[in-house]
Design a protein around this motif. Structure first.
Motif, mmCIF file in Angstrom:
data_model
loop_
_atom_site.group_PDB
_atom_site.id
_atom_site.type_symbol
_atom_site.label_atom_id
_atom_site.label_comp_id
_atom_site.label_asym_id
_atom_site.label_seq_id
_atom_site.Cartn_x
_atom_site.Cartn_y
_atom_site.Cartn_z
ATOM 1 N N VAL A 56 21.309 -22.822 -11.905
ATOM 2 C CA VAL A 56 21.456 -21.369 -11.744
ATOM 3 C C VAL A 56 20.344 -20.848 -10.844
ATOM 4 O O VAL A 56 19.193 -21.272 -10.966
ATOM 5 C CB VAL A 56 21.336 -20.652 -13.118
ATOM 6 N N ALA A 57 20.706 -19.912 -9.951
ATOM 7 C CA ALA A 57 19.658 -19.195 -9.193
ATOM 8 C C ALA A 57 19.648 -17.757 -9.654
ATOM 9 O O ALA A 57 20.708 -17.130 -9.799
ATOM 10 C CB ALA A 57 19.939 -19.255 -7.704
ATOM 11 N N LEU A 58 18.451 -17.254 -9.903
ATOM 12 C CA LEU A 58 18.310 -15.847 -10.289
ATOM 13 C C LEU A 58 17.761 -15.094 -9.078
ATOM 14 O O LEU A 58 16.580 -15.203 -8.743
ATOM 15 C CB LEU A 58 17.364 -15.739 -11.478
ATOM 16 N N VAL A 59 18.633 -14.363 -8.432
ATOM 17 C CA VAL A 59 18.240 -13.551 -7.273
ATOM 18 C C VAL A 59 18.506 -12.104 -7.660
ATOM 19 O O VAL A 59 19.604 -11.594 -7.481
ATOM 20 C CB VAL A 59 19.041 -13.965 -6.017
ATOM 21 N N THR A 60 17.498 -11.492 -8.261
ATOM 22 C CA THR A 60 17.762 -10.212 -8.920
ATOM 23 C C THR A 60 16.814 -9.097 -8.456
ATOM 24 O O THR A 60 16.147 -8.460 -9.279
ATOM 25 C CB THR A 60 17.647 -10.389 -10.444
ATOM 26 N N PRO A 61 16.754 -8.841 -7.138
ATOM 27 C CA PRO A 61 15.877 -7.765 -6.667
ATOM 28 C C PRO A 61 16.365 -6.390 -7.128
ATOM 29 O O PRO A 61 17.556 -6.192 -7.378
ATOM 30 C CB PRO A 61 15.979 -7.880 -5.145
ATOM 31 N N LEU A 62 15.411 -5.471 -7.233
ATOM 32 C CA LEU A 62 15.768 -4.089 -7.578
ATOM 33 C C LEU A 62 16.367 -3.410 -6.352
ATOM 34 O O LEU A 62 17.176 -2.496 -6.465
ATOM 35 C CB LEU A 62 14.533 -3.329 -8.056
ATOM 36 N N ARG A 63 15.946 -3.859 -5.192
ATOM 37 C CA ARG A 63 16.522 -3.423 -3.914
ATOM 38 C C ARG A 63 16.083 -4.433 -2.871
ATOM 39 O O ARG A 63 14.931 -4.866 -2.890
ATOM 40 C CB ARG A 63 16.015 -2.020 -3.560
ATOM 41 N N ASP A 64 16.984 -4.826 -2.001
ATOM 42 C CA ASP A 64 16.656 -5.816 -0.977
ATOM 43 C C ASP A 64 17.560 -5.566 0.224
ATOM 44 O O ASP A 64 18.744 -5.263 0.048
ATOM 45 C CB ASP A 64 16.929 -7.233 -1.526
ATOM 46 N N GLY A 65 16.980 -5.712 1.429
ATOM 47 C CA GLY A 65 17.783 -5.509 2.632
ATOM 48 C C GLY A 65 18.982 -6.446 2.625
ATOM 49 O O GLY A 65 20.137 -6.015 2.647
ATOM 50 N N MET A 66 18.706 -7.749 2.574
ATOM 51 C CA MET A 66 19.774 -8.737 2.463
ATOM 52 C C MET A 66 19.456 -9.669 1.299
ATOM 53 O O MET A 66 20.116 -9.671 0.289
ATOM 54 C CB MET A 66 19.887 -9.519 3.785
ATOM 55 N N ASN A 67 18.432 -10.493 1.436
ATOM 56 C CA ASN A 67 17.999 -11.597 0.594
ATOM 57 C C ASN A 67 18.641 -12.904 1.028
ATOM 58 O O ASN A 67 19.792 -13.196 0.724
ATOM 59 C CB ASN A 67 18.237 -11.382 -0.903
ATOM 60 N N LEU A 68 17.844 -13.646 1.762
ATOM 61 C CA LEU A 68 18.335 -14.906 2.320
ATOM 62 C C LEU A 68 18.255 -16.046 1.324
ATOM 63 O O LEU A 68 18.944 -17.061 1.477
ATOM 64 C CB LEU A 68 17.555 -15.247 3.598
ATOM 65 N N VAL A 69 17.429 -15.896 0.288
ATOM 66 C CA VAL A 69 17.326 -16.948 -0.722
ATOM 67 C C VAL A 69 18.704 -17.178 -1.359
ATOM 68 O O VAL A 69 19.109 -18.316 -1.611
ATOM 69 C CB VAL A 69 16.266 -16.596 -1.791
ATOM 70 N N ALA A 70 19.453 -16.089 -1.589
ATOM 71 C CA ALA A 70 20.788 -16.206 -2.192
ATOM 72 C C ALA A 70 21.670 -17.122 -1.345
ATOM 73 O O ALA A 70 22.369 -18.006 -1.862
ATOM 74 C CB ALA A 70 21.424 -14.820 -2.308
ATOM 75 N N LYS A 71 21.603 -16.936 -0.037
ATOM 76 C CA LYS A 71 22.463 -17.716 0.861
ATOM 77 C C LYS A 71 21.960 -19.158 0.973
ATOM 78 O O LYS A 71 22.745 -20.100 1.033
ATOM 79 C CB LYS A 71 22.521 -17.044 2.231
ATOM 80 N N GLU A 72 20.640 -19.313 1.009
ATOM 81 C CA GLU A 72 20.069 -20.658 1.111
ATOM 82 C C GLU A 72 20.386 -21.469 -0.144
ATOM 83 O O GLU A 72 20.687 -22.666 -0.066
ATOM 84 C CB GLU A 72 18.552 -20.569 1.306
ATOM 85 N N TYR A 73 20.328 -20.823 -1.300
ATOM 86 C CA TYR A 73 20.634 -21.514 -2.556
ATOM 87 C C TYR A 73 22.061 -22.082 -2.493
ATOM 88 O O TYR A 73 22.293 -23.263 -2.824
ATOM 89 C CB TYR A 73 20.490 -20.572 -3.756
ATOM 90 N N LEU A 74 23.006 -21.247 -2.057
ATOM 91 C CA LEU A 74 24.402 -21.686 -2.005
ATOM 92 C C LEU A 74 24.576 -22.827 -1.002
ATOM 93 O O LEU A 74 25.271 -23.809 -1.273
ATOM 94 C CB LEU A 74 25.306 -20.507 -1.617
#
Ligand code: ADQ
Length: 467
Positions: free
Chosen positions: A355-373
């Motif tokens: 599981v990846a927890l990518v849970t920003p309160l606000r983020d422009g994009m967040n590349l970690v989410a895409k890299e994880y996948l």
């Protein structure tokens, strides 16, 4: 083909892998056009040492940098960029420090950049300016007579008009955007905020094709969600360093499922909220406790800004309390690491995590989410838990979308993710990978630069002298 000139606060040598996908993608376009990358050298010097431009050749790419004085750095970088624009653009008015001196320093550095850059430009250059540090750069360049095409991309979110309006001088900032030919945002939401602001506050006239007219100029605005270099990340995933990391994690955590979080230590990333959600999960699911471990990597970031030290202490104390309350002699629920992980090893850690927890309160994009996948094994992929407030949520609908402020709901998503059958994991992963591949970093670069090339170059006019 016109030469591309990229301008950003910090520059990266596109030949180095550590630079990451963005530098690699920009480097590719820069390589093709024999381009130039201009920015701050990262050095702070005595004002008396002067502000000459330093040059370095990186293959066909020319790297040009200027040093900053301590006073300018403090007001421009720590003060206005990271003490005002970063918090307000992430909806955190409570953390903004509206010190009147900062804006003068912000302007001064943008003027310095403009003064130093202008003599290096060729008539048919195309300029691409990046991020919130440099919003007024085009206006300052135009004031000096620059007629070249200039595009701007905002990597962070643009808040709704009423939040933006809390910044003293907000009208000046938005007016400055009209000196560009194209302004790009990460998401439809950010674009809508821009449109609502310019319509209501600046009384701009809406033209066709996303163009807006105000202050005697026309600017085109669009959403260009940034992507990753999927191919590069795939190669990294299968390279020895990542493979070794993967094997090691699998061995070490053979009896547990791993949850992973990788962020800069920043209050926008929702780290304390994430820890509370994990604590709630542990509390509610005593039978599953020992089967899950959360590895949280939070790399040091802007440690001389006070909001960051508060966050560091809060996070340390939360992790300590969770381990103290739930840990066993042979198991610690949270592994918190306050360090940067080498880019080459990240994919191994991602691939080993269920599981990846990518849970920003606000983020422009967040590349970690895409890299994880991108790092997952498509036959047995992990699950992405993604904040609905990350720009990436507009694209990655098949993630488990959560409200990071809602502890119970996020804890329930953790349970769901850990128990999700392989078939469902595969379907979700496949659908998201289609999006990530279609909208990768090359698509982002090309679509932005194509849109910029299509704008009508306009006379800039002397009105910019009054900015
Ligand atoms: P950031 O806020 O820095 O960037 P993000 O997109 O999450 O955030 O990460 C950028 C890169 O840094 C990724 O390649 C990631 O792997 C790497 N990274 C993050 N934390 C790391 C860590 N602890 N160790 C090693 N590497 C780490 C801003 C905006 C984002 C936007 C990007 C790009 O805030 O919303 O996605 O720009 O436009």
């Amino acid at each position: 083909m016109s030469r591309l000139v990229v301008v950003s606060n910090r520059i990266a040598d596109p030949r180095k892998t550590a630079a990451g996908g963005l530098a690699v993608a920009l480097g590719e376009v820069l390589n093709n056009t024999g381009g130039m990358w201009f920015g701050w050298s990262g050095k702070i010097v005595d004002a008396a040492e002067g502000d000459d431009v330093q040059f370095e050749q990186a293959g066909p790419v020319r790297l040009a940098t200027v040093h900053l004085s301590q006073v300018d750095h403090d007001a421009f970088y720590l003060g206005y960029s990271n003490g005002v624009l970063w918090p307000v653009f992430h909806y955190r008015l409570d953390l903004a420090d509206f010190d009147a001196g900062y804006i003068a320093g912000y302007r001064r550095v943008n003027q310095l950049f403009a003064r130093k850059l202008l003599p290096l430009l060729k008539p048919d250059d195309v300029l691409w300016v990046h991020d919130y540090h440099l919003i007024p750069l085009a206006a300052e360049l135009r004031a000096l007579g620059c007629q070249q095409r200039i595009g701007f991309f905002l990597h962070i979110p643009l808040p709704p008009p009423l939040i933006l309006a809390a910044i003293p001088g907000h009208d000046w900032l938005i007016r400055a955007l009209f000196a560009y030919d194209l302004v790009g945002f990460q998401s439809r939401t950010d674009l809508e905020h821009f449109e609502r602001y310019v319509e209501t506050e600046a009384h701009a006239q809406a033209l066709e094709d996303g163009r807006w007219r105000a202050f005697g100029r026309t600017v085109k605005a669009g959403a260009f969600p940034i992507g990753i270099d999927v191919q590069e990340f795939d190669q990294l995933t299968h390279a020895p360093e990542a493979m070794e990391m993967y094997e090691r994690m699998k061995r070490e955590y053979s009896r547990r499922k791993l949850l992973v979080g990788v962020d800069r230590l920043d209050y926008s990333k929702g780290l304390p909220q994430r820890m509370r959600a994990f604590r709630e999960f542990l509390q509610k699911n005593p039978d599953l406790r020992q089967s899950a471990t959360l590895i949280q990597i939070a790399s040091p970031s802007r440690e001389n800004v006070s909001a960051y030290t508060d966050l560091l202490h809060e996070l340390e104390s939360l992790c300590g309390a969770i381990n103290g309350n739930f840990g066993e002699l042979d198991w610690m629920p949270v592994r918190y690491i306050h360090r940067t992980v080498a880019r080459a090893r990240l994919p191994g850690l991602f691939r080993a995590s269920r599981v990846a927890l990518v849970t920003p309160l606000r983020d422009g994009m967040n590349l970690v989410a895409k890299e994880y996948l991108a790092a997952q094994n498509a036959d047995d992929p992990g699950v992405l838990i993604l904040s609905r407030f990350a720009g990436a949520a507009e694209q990655l609908k098949e993630a488990l979308l959560v409200n990071p402020y809602d502890t119970e709901n996020t804890a329930a998503a953790i349970l769901l993710a850990l128990q999700m059958p392989v078939e469902e994991r595969r379907n979700r992963h496949q659908a998201m990978m289609r999006t990530i591949r279609a909208y990768d970093v090359h698509w982002w670069c090309d679509s932005f630069l194509d849109a910029l090339a299509e704008t009508d170059a306009e006379e800039s006019g002397a009105s910019w002298l009054r900015l």
